[in-house]
Design an enzyme around this catalytic site. Structure first.
Site, PDB file in Angstrom:
ATOM      1  N   GLY A 242      -1.233   2.697  13.855  1.00  0.00           N
ATOM      2  CA  GLY A 242      -2.354   2.847  13.283  1.00  0.00           C
ATOM      3  C   GLY A 242      -3.221   1.551  13.215  1.00  0.00           C
ATOM      4  O   GLY A 242      -3.323   0.251  13.553  1.00  0.00           O
ATOM      5  N   PRO A 243      -4.475   1.367  12.870  1.00  0.00           N
ATOM      6  CA  PRO A 243      -5.968   0.231  13.028  1.00  0.00           C
ATOM      7  C   PRO A 243      -5.869  -0.189  11.737  1.00  0.00           C
ATOM      8  O   PRO A 243      -4.557  -0.360  11.448  1.00  0.00           O
ATOM      9  CB  PRO A 243      -7.587   0.847  12.727  1.00  0.00           C
ATOM     10  CG  PRO A 243      -6.904   2.712  12.485  1.00  0.00           C
ATOM     11  CD  PRO A 243      -5.588   3.182  12.899  1.00  0.00           C
TER      12      PRO A 243
ATOM     13  N   GLY B  76      -5.799  -2.513   8.874  1.00  0.00           N
ATOM     14  CA  GLY B  76      -6.448  -2.558   7.125  1.00  0.00           C
ATOM     15  C   GLY B  76      -6.326  -1.053   6.811  1.00  0.00           C
ATOM     16  O   GLY B  76      -7.072  -1.057   5.833  1.00  0.00           O
ATOM     17  N   VAL B  77      -5.676   0.219   7.791  1.00  0.00           N
ATOM     18  CA  VAL B  77      -5.109   1.364   6.720  1.00  0.00           C
ATOM     19  C   VAL B  77      -4.051   1.542   5.448  1.00  0.00           C
ATOM     20  O   VAL B  77      -3.400   2.026   5.485  1.00  0.00           O
ATOM     21  CB  VAL B  77      -4.822   2.306   7.944  1.00  0.00           C
ATOM     22  CG1 VAL B  77      -6.522   2.462   8.639  1.00  0.00           C
ATOM     23  CG2 VAL B  77      -3.457   1.862   8.897  1.00  0.00           C
ATOM     24  N   GLY B  78      -3.647   0.184   5.857  1.00  0.00           N
ATOM     25  CA  GLY B  78      -2.453   0.285   4.585  1.00  0.00           C
ATOM     26  C   GLY B  78      -0.889   0.447   5.240  1.00  0.00           C
ATOM     27  O   GLY B  78       0.100   0.571   5.020  1.00  0.00           O
TER      28      GLY B  78
ATOM     29  N   THR C 214       1.392  -2.879   6.506  1.00  0.00           N
ATOM     30  CA  THR C 214       2.219  -3.387   5.368  1.00  0.00           C
ATOM     31  C   THR C 214       2.987  -2.636   4.077  1.00  0.00           C
ATOM     32  O   THR C 214       3.642  -2.438   3.570  1.00  0.00           O
ATOM     33  CB  THR C 214       1.892  -5.204   6.073  1.00  0.00           C
ATOM     34  OG1 THR C 214       1.621  -5.157   7.020  1.00  0.00           O
ATOM     35  CG2 THR C 214       2.787  -5.844   5.704  1.00  0.00           C
TER      36      THR C 214
ATOM     37  N   SER D 116     -10.335   8.048  28.873  1.00  0.00           N
ATOM     38  CA  SER D 116     -11.091   9.771  28.396  1.00  0.00           C
ATOM     39  C   SER D 116     -12.862   9.962  28.926  1.00  0.00           C
ATOM     40  O   SER D 116     -13.232  10.665  27.631  1.00  0.00           O
ATOM     41  CB  SER D 116     -10.847   9.267  27.161  1.00  0.00           C
ATOM     42  OG  SER D 116     -11.873   8.527  26.645  1.00  0.00           O
TER      43      SER D 116
ATOM     44  N   LYS E  91     -11.223   9.293  17.103  1.00  0.00           N
ATOM     45  CA  LYS E  91     -12.959   9.895  17.599  1.00  0.00           C
ATOM     46  C   LYS E  91     -13.795  10.985  16.564  1.00  0.00           C
ATOM     47  O   LYS E  91     -14.951  10.486  17.207  1.00  0.00           O
ATOM     48  CB  LYS E  91     -12.485  10.429  18.843  1.00  0.00           C
ATOM     49  CG  LYS E  91     -11.742   9.641  19.679  1.00  0.00           C
ATOM     50  CD  LYS E  91     -11.800  10.491  21.768  1.00  0.00           C
ATOM     51  CE  LYS E  91     -10.561   8.670  22.105  1.00  0.00           C
ATOM     52  NZ  LYS E  91      -9.986   9.230  23.720  1.00  0.00           N
TER      53      LYS E  91
END
Length: 808
Positions: free
Chosen positions: A361-362, A364-366, A368, A685, A728
């Site tokens: 995932g990108p 900062g999404v948690g 770790t 895409s 997206k």
């Protein structure tokens, strides 16, 4: 001696001032010093001293109670006389009191400054009968025997007790010297019958004598053992001195012997134990100061420091694990469900091959932090190893012992630190590894992350099989495409998508604001951010899929308020509005809702996936007289440039249907540009977006400004599936796009999209580029794209009507 029966006699009730005692029981005939500090107690003492009357002293049930009520004090106490009062400089009074007789409270009388009580008093005659005298003699003998064992009681006490004739006085004085707890002393005070008191005290003396005898026996044994140890130590030191004088040093031999004993005592696999003992045998034959001896010693220490059989024992409770995951993280339903499924299987099966999860995932999404929550939910220890920038295979597998400064790899080193064999092991940033002439660390990880092989993992330094199968491995990555195929195949991939604005709002309220307030020295609710202010920070000061920059921005607000608080007069609380956000953070960094406000020709909104989440991609096309040259700018990668060429080829193939001459491109130059040219872009895409913007420019038909699209295009116009659909769609929602065109084959992925995202968007699955053009282009009323479009474009000869005549 005349022996007369000793009886209790009651006296008519009298009224006395009362003072509660803490942690002391006063017996009749007992003299005790008291330090008094409470106002009511001082008033009671002064009253007794002033009127030359007696005072009633009763013990509190709880010595820590500073303001005892009537029910907090025992009703049975002692009437005493105040022999002496001394005022101390700190306001307290030191009093010397002597107990006279027992008494029981009948009624409490609150005199204002102190408490008075009406008492029923108990007097006891001094003469004794034969049975009481027998009790006295037996008790005196028992006390003397106990006094020999307990050195804390002065010997003179026994002599003074022998002179007391009254049985009641004898037993009360003796009881005052026994090392009893307050409750036990109070129970003795409450026994009115003298013979019953003798029986109770005799039992206590016998018990205390037995305990004292056992303590004395233990003390002697310990002393004997210590004496032997000291003797052995003294002799050992003498032997050492003798050896030193003779030129023989045995310290190294002693250390080797200790090492050998430790190896035999430690629970090691047979292979490891034999290897360690073999190395110790070699060590015995080496000079202590040689370099090789140091290498061998370090190797043996490395074997002993590993937790070969030590595990964290804990039972997995699914309900508790789910509660922990929900407590630590907001949203992320799918990853939580997948993790809980694994935990459920582990709770059901005693031994399963350790799962290897890959959280993608990108930033900062948690990723770790959810790994830490998994460790907490399982009751295991957590260890993290970052793989970012690792390019040497020896970082994973270790160096061979032939090299100077050799050491085990990161996996073995982490287990040495965590000291258990079954932690939750997070391999962070697994997609950031690289390779060079020293080897490929991703290939070394193939064995570590393969449940079929990692039970016999071999570190080059140890050169022994080590079992990693009990470890719960979790890897994290931003981009799955950067992970080699064989390594990706060994892991169960769980996607963590970006957060919606609603998610970020809830995360900010529940987690980020309390955390930043604590870190910056503010009390809870000392800084209050309005909902509009939080949304303004989310939309105009951060642009990310996660919440890392959002947390930093909130920290910046807190720091500025902290400075303002210390500089000016502090307020009770600080409320931050949208206006306050501008004050603390300055002008907005990002434009919220970058979708165009009006329909424009040759400008189409595409949807792109990046490592930090989804983005809106504005693709522009302009036409110029020329000779058929296609120019593509915007720092595009090879795949994206090929997508542009494929899009143009598709448009050329359908030009007759659009009412264009088949040679239209020979007199035109087409320039396709993707703004923000400093940022690299790549991927297939954007194919349908480029085809749409080319057709829009050629036909001079505007494209809907509230519509976004994504999909790869083929030369025949088919729309192929894409990845990163969730990110997206979140970007489209963030950018005020109302309609999104997606490939038909991605329709199945809509089930994973949160309902609140889908409700705010109209998602139209398309299978062919013709459908895309019909939805995207704004046609004049009554016209059909493929039948009624007739335009002048750089000369009538470039267009053709259906009957072949020139266009007008």
């Amino acid at each position: 001696m005349n022996l007369i029966d000793e009886k209790n006699t009651e006296q008519a009730p009298g009224t006395y001032p009362m003072m509660p005692l803490r942690d002391i029981v006063l017996y009749p005939h007992m003299v005790a010093p008291l330090v008094v500090g409470r106002k009511r107690s001082i008033a009671a003492l002064e009253k007794a001293m002033q009127d030359r009357t007696e005072i009633f002293l009763a013990t509190q049930k709880d010595g820590n109670n500073e303001d005892p009520k009537q029910e907090d004090v025992y009703t049975m106490g002692t009437i005493a006389v105040v022999m002496q009062l001394l005022r101390l400089p700190d306001g307290t009074i030191k009093a010397l009191v002597e107990g006279k007789r027992r008494a029981e409270v009948l009624e409490y009388v609150d005199s204002g400054e102190y408490l008075s009580v009406t008492l029923k008093e108990f007097h006891q005659e001094k003469a004794m009968d034969a049975e009481t005298e027998a009790f006295r003699r037996e008790t005196l003998a028992s006390f003397r025997a106990y006094n020999k064992l307990n050195k804390k009681i002065p010997k003179e006490i026994g002599a003074s007790l022998a002179k007391i004739v009254s049985g009641a006085q004898f037993i009360d004085v003796l009881a005052s010297h026994l090392p009893l707890k307050t409750k036990a002393k109070q129970q003795l005070l409450m026994i009115l019958d003298v013979k019953a008191r003798f029986e109770k005290v005799l039992g206590i003396l016998h018990q205390e004598s037995q305990i004292a005898s056992l303590e004395d026996s233990i003390r002697k044994r310990v002393k004997q053992k210590i004496d032997k140890t000291q003797r052995d130590y003294y002799l050992t030191e003498q032997v050492k001195v003798i050896h030193k004088e003779m030129g023989k040093e045995d310290e190294a031999a002693s250390e080797i012997a200790e090492l050998e004993a430790e190896i035999k005592a430690k629970k090691l696999p047979k292979e490891a134990k034999n290897k360690a003992l073999k190395e110790v045998k070699k060590l015995k034959q080496m000079p202590p100061m040689s370099a090789e001896a140091t290498v061998v010693r370090n190797y043996v220490d490395a074997i002993l420091s590993l937790p070969w059989a030590k595990k964290t024992r804990g039972r997995i409770k699914i309900a508790q694990a789910e509660a922990i995951l929900n407590e630590d993280h907001y949203g992320l339903q799918e990853p939580k469900e997948r993790i809980l499924e694994y935990l459920a299987v582990q709770a059901q099966v005693k031994k399963i091959k350790g799962p290897i999860l890959c959280l993608v995932g990108p930033p900062g999404v948690g990723k770790t932090s959810i790994s830490k929550s998994v460790a907490r939910a399982m009751g295991r220890k957590f260890v993290r190893q970052s793989l970012g920038g690792v390019r040497d295979e020896a970082e994973i597998r270790g160096h061979r012992r032939t090299y100077i400064g050799a050491m085990p790899g990161k996996i073995i080193q982490s287990l040495q630190k965590v000291k258990v064999n079954n932690p939750v092991f997070c391999l962070d940033e697994i997609d950031k590894m690289s390779m060079d002439f020293r080897g490929d660390p991703s290939s070394a990880l193939l064995e570590v992350l393969d449940p079929e092989q990692n039970s016999t993992f071999v570190d080059h330094y140890l050169d022994l099989d080590y079992d990693l199968s009990d470890i719960f491995f979790i890897t994290t990555a931003n981009n799955l495409h950067n992970i080699p195929g064989p390594l990706r195949d060994r892991m169960e991939v769980i996607s963590l998508t970006g957060y919606t604005e609603e998610d970020k709002l809830q995360i900010t309220r529940k987690y980020l604001i309390p955390k930043q307030l604590q870190e910056n020295g503010f009390k809870p609710k000392e800084i209050i951010l309005d909902e509009k202010a939080i949304m303004d920070i989310i939309r105009r000061y951060t642009k990310e899929a996660g919440v890392r920059n959002l947390e930093r921005t909130l920290g910046s607000v807190c720091r500025k308020i902290a400075r303002e608080k210390l500089k000016n007069k502090p307020k009770k609380s600080y409320r931050v509005t949208v206006k306050g956000v501008r004050k603390y953070l300055g002008a907005p960094k990002f434009r919220f809702g970058i979708a165009e406000e009006v329909d424009q020709v040759g400008l189409t909104t595409g949807l792109a996936w990046t490592e930090v989440g989804g983005e809106l991609l504005q693709i522009e096309t302009v036409l110029m007289p020329g000779n058929g040259k296609l120019t593509i700018t915007g720092k595009l990668g090879e795949v994206m440039q090929e997508s542009a060429q494929a899009a143009l080829s598709y448009v050329r193939s359908i030009s007759p249907r659009l009412g264009l001459s088949q040679e239209f491109y020979q007199k035109l130059d087409i320039h396709i540009h993707v703004p923000e040219g400093a940022i690299p872009k790549d991927g297939p895409s954007a194919g349908v977006t480029m085809a749409t913007t080319i057709v829009s420019a050629l036909l001079r038909l505007p494209v809907r400004h509230d519509l976004g699209m994504t999909g790869e295009i083929t030369l025949r116009g088919r729309v192929l599936p894409i990845g990163g659909l969730t990110e997206k769609l979140l970007a489209a929602r963030r950018g005020n796009i109302s309609t999104v065109l997606i490939p038909k084959e991605n329709e199945k992925d809509l089930e994973k999209i949160p309902d609140r995202v889908l409700k705010s968007l109209t998602v139209i699955p398309v299978d062919h580029a013709d459908e895309v053009l019909k939805e995207a282009l704004v046609l004049p009323e009554g016209q059909d794209l493929f039948h009624n479009v007739v335009l002048e474009l750089f000369g009538a000869e470039m267009l053709a009507c259906s009957d072949g005549s020139p266009a007008h």
